[in-house]
Design an enzyme around this catalytic site. Structure first.
Site, PDB file in Angstrom:
ATOM      1  CB  SER A 144      -0.951   0.001   1.194  1.00  0.00           C
ATOM      2  OG  SER A 144      -0.245  -0.251   2.388  1.00  0.00           O
ATOM      3  CG  ASP A 384      -1.473   4.843   8.750  1.00  0.00           C
ATOM      4  OD1 ASP A 384      -0.266   4.511   8.834  1.00  0.00           O
ATOM      5  OD2 ASP A 384      -2.167   4.649   7.736  1.00  0.00           O
ATOM      6  CG  HIS A 387      -0.445   3.878   4.829  1.00  0.00           C
ATOM      7  ND1 HIS A 387      -0.966   3.059   5.804  1.00  0.00           N
ATOM      8  CD2 HIS A 387      -0.166   3.068   3.785  1.00  0.00           C
ATOM      9  CE1 HIS A 387      -0.997   1.814   5.368  1.00  0.00           C
ATOM     10  NE2 HIS A 387      -0.513   1.788   4.144  1.00  0.00           N
TER      11      HIS A 387
END
Ligand SMILES: *[C@@H]1O[C@H](CO)[C@@H](O)[C@H](O)[C@H]1NC(C)=O
Ligand SMILES: *[C@@H]1O[C@H](CO)[C@@H](O)[C@H](O)[C@H]1NC(C)=O
Ligand SMILES: *[C@@H]1O[C@H](CO)[C@@H](O)[C@H](O)[C@H]1NC(C)=O
Ligand SMILES: *[C@@H]1O[C@H](CO)[C@@H](O)[C@H](O)[C@H]1NC(C)=O
Ligand SMILES: *[C@@H]1O[C@H](CO)[C@@H](O)[C@H](O)[C@H]1NC(C)=O
Ligand SMILES: *[C@@H]1O[C@H](CO)[C@@H](O)[C@H](O)[C@H]1NC(C)=O
Ligand SMILES: *[C@@H]1O[C@H](CO)[C@@H](O)[C@H](O)[C@H]1NC(C)=O
Length: 412
Positions: A144, A384, A387
């Site tokens: 990702s 997070d 990311h």
């Protein structure tokens, strides 16, 4: 430093595992907000003759000085020339990365420019990049994090292409952006371990349970064949525990491998495919080093026990976090060094290490949904720090990729 997690550099907290798989889930979840773009497929080519196009001009200013290491440098104020696009100007952005829209109060993380020590990066020019990609496929392969580099690249070029002449479609495990008038595609291919694994299903895979086939790659690689420009990355999925279940040879015989040993085997499998399948004259291969995480703020702020949440400035002194594993870096260096095919390293780790301010933090998603107010107020458990927001750091990785492709074009 009392609550320093034991062997912190191997263990990404279990809570964070849930942010990893969103990536793939998203392929179904952000269902084609852009579906109006998809109508331009199979437009017949007009006329039967081949247009002769003037070559791209690469000015002296755009030329990187010989010997300049573009990965060494510092972040400087962009003075209004950054970001290169906005959340609004790129409707294709998924909501996991649109931190402003998701309530992030500060925006200075979008405004920094990477300044190499010994030279300047050329300013990103979408038309030139598209010209370089004419009649070609550029494919990003990985997890990702790598997908955010794909998203960034699409945002960097899409605004110069008129409506109806561009499309984005999902063909799991691929996402494909097409620029029709250039017959160019920018693609993403989901392969979080590069080699085969039980996490390869683009929309339905377990995150906590991992099983990697260290010597199997053909299910993936047959879809990489003939791609003109390949950009690989694989890291964070390996790093969830110090060991990982894997097979080598017999698919029935599962063993727990030390992650560094497993990573090495997987890279060798990948390397073997590269050597036997890549034609260096017509194809280019890049390997991206690990994208850093900022999970423990004690690493840059003595005594603190938070994470990337609340960070709004880059680190402006020498810094390397324990999340970027040096054994893994060494393996990448070894494997690429021994290859008989030229694979170029995009060593973005150090420059991204400085950017503790660039992560999605609590302005992203978890399990495919934006965080709730309650979750947002609990950054220790919900931020997070893997990311990145977009626009943001992955744009710089693409500016660097563009710079390298432009130099190739100049000398070819
Ligand atoms: C922004 O302005 C400062 C001060 O004038 C200068 O030092 C810096 O190089 C400029 N940055 C860019 C990206 O032009
Ligand atoms: C379009 O691009 C593909 C590669 O992506 C190439 O194989 C094909 O020949 C191109 N088509 C034309 C008409 O040039
Ligand atoms: C590779 O593909 C074959 C055929 O689709 C499938 O049977 C096999 O399980 C796949 N291998 C892995 C490791 O997923
Ligand atoms: C996802 O995979 C699991 C195990 O392979 C299966 O039981 C389940 O039905 C799948 N779910 C969907 C939505 O396909
Ligand atoms: C490996 O698989 C076994 C059996 O499913 C499981 O008990 C163990 O926790 C797994 N190891 C890792 C590192 O995930
Ligand atoms: C895995 O191997 C590396 C390098 O050989 C070593 O430093 C590390 O301690 C090993 N980890 C485990 C859990 O055995
Ligand atoms: C990438 O750069 C860092 C320093 O910035 C260096 O320590 C590391 O060895 C480099 N990685 C490779 C694979 O060359």
């Amino acid at each position: 430093m009392t609550n320093l997690p034991f062997r912190a550099h191997y263990l990404f907290p279990a809570a964070l595992a849930s942010v990893l798989f969103l990536g793939s889930l998203r392929i179904v979840l952000d269902n084609l907000q852009n579906s109006h773009h998809t109508c331009a497929f199979f437009r017949p080519l007009s006329g039967g003759y081949r247009v002769i196009r003037p070559p791209i001009r690469v000015s002296d200013e755009e030329t990187i000085k010989d010997g300049c290491n573009i990965f060494e440098g510092k972040w400087v104020q962009g003075n209004g020339s950054y970001p290169l696009y906005t959340e609004e100007s790129c409707p294709l952005l998924v909501k996991q990365v649109t931190c402003q829209k998701n309530g992030r109060p500060d925006s200075s993380y979008q405004k920094w420019k990477w300044q190499p020590d010994g030279c300047n990066l050329p300013r990103f020019n979408a038309l030139k990049l598209l010209e370089i990609l004419r009649d070609k496929r550029l494919m990003f392969v990985g997890d990702s994090v790598q997908r955010s580099m794909f998203d960034s690249m699409v945002c960097l070029v899409q605004s110069v292409i008129p409506e109806g002449k561009k499309s984005l479609r999902r063909d799991p495990p691929r996402k494909i952006f097409r620029a029709e008038e250039y017959n160019a595609s920018i693609e993403f291919y989901w392969a979080p371990f590069l080699v085969e694994s039980i996490s390869d299903h683009a929309t339905n895979h377990t995150v906590m349970k991992r099983l990697v086939r260290l010597d199997s790659i053909s299910n993936h690689s047959k879809q990489w064949e003939g791609v003109d420009i390949l950009v690989y990355e694989s890291y964070v999925w390996w790093m969830y525990k110090p060991t990982i279940n894997a097979t080598f040879g017999d698919l029935e015989h599962v063993e727990e491998y030390n992650v560094t040993i497993a990573y090495k085997r997987a890279m060798e499998t990948w390397g073997k495919w590269i050597e036997t399948s890549i034609n260096s004259h017509s194809q280019k291969v890049f390997f991206m080093t690990m994208s850093p995480t900022h999970l423990w703020s004690w690493e840059w702020k003595n005594g603190d026990d938070g994470n990337c949440f609340g960070e709004s400035e880059p680190i402006q002194r020498p810094y390397w976090g324990t999340g970027s594993n040096l054994d893994i870096m060494g393996i990448v260096k070894d494997v690429l060094g021994k290859l008989r095919v030229d694979v170029r390293l995009l060593n973005i780790t150090q420059l991204s290490e400085y950017r503790k301010d660039g992560h999605a933090s609590v302005y992203g998603e978890r399990k495919g949904k934006l965080l709730t107010k309650e979750q947002r107020s609990d950054p220790k458990n919900y931020a997070d720090c893997i990311h990145w927001c977009l626009p943001g750091i992955p744009d710089t990785w693409n500016e660097i990729l563009y710079a390298v492709l432009l130099q190739d074009y100049r000398v070819s």
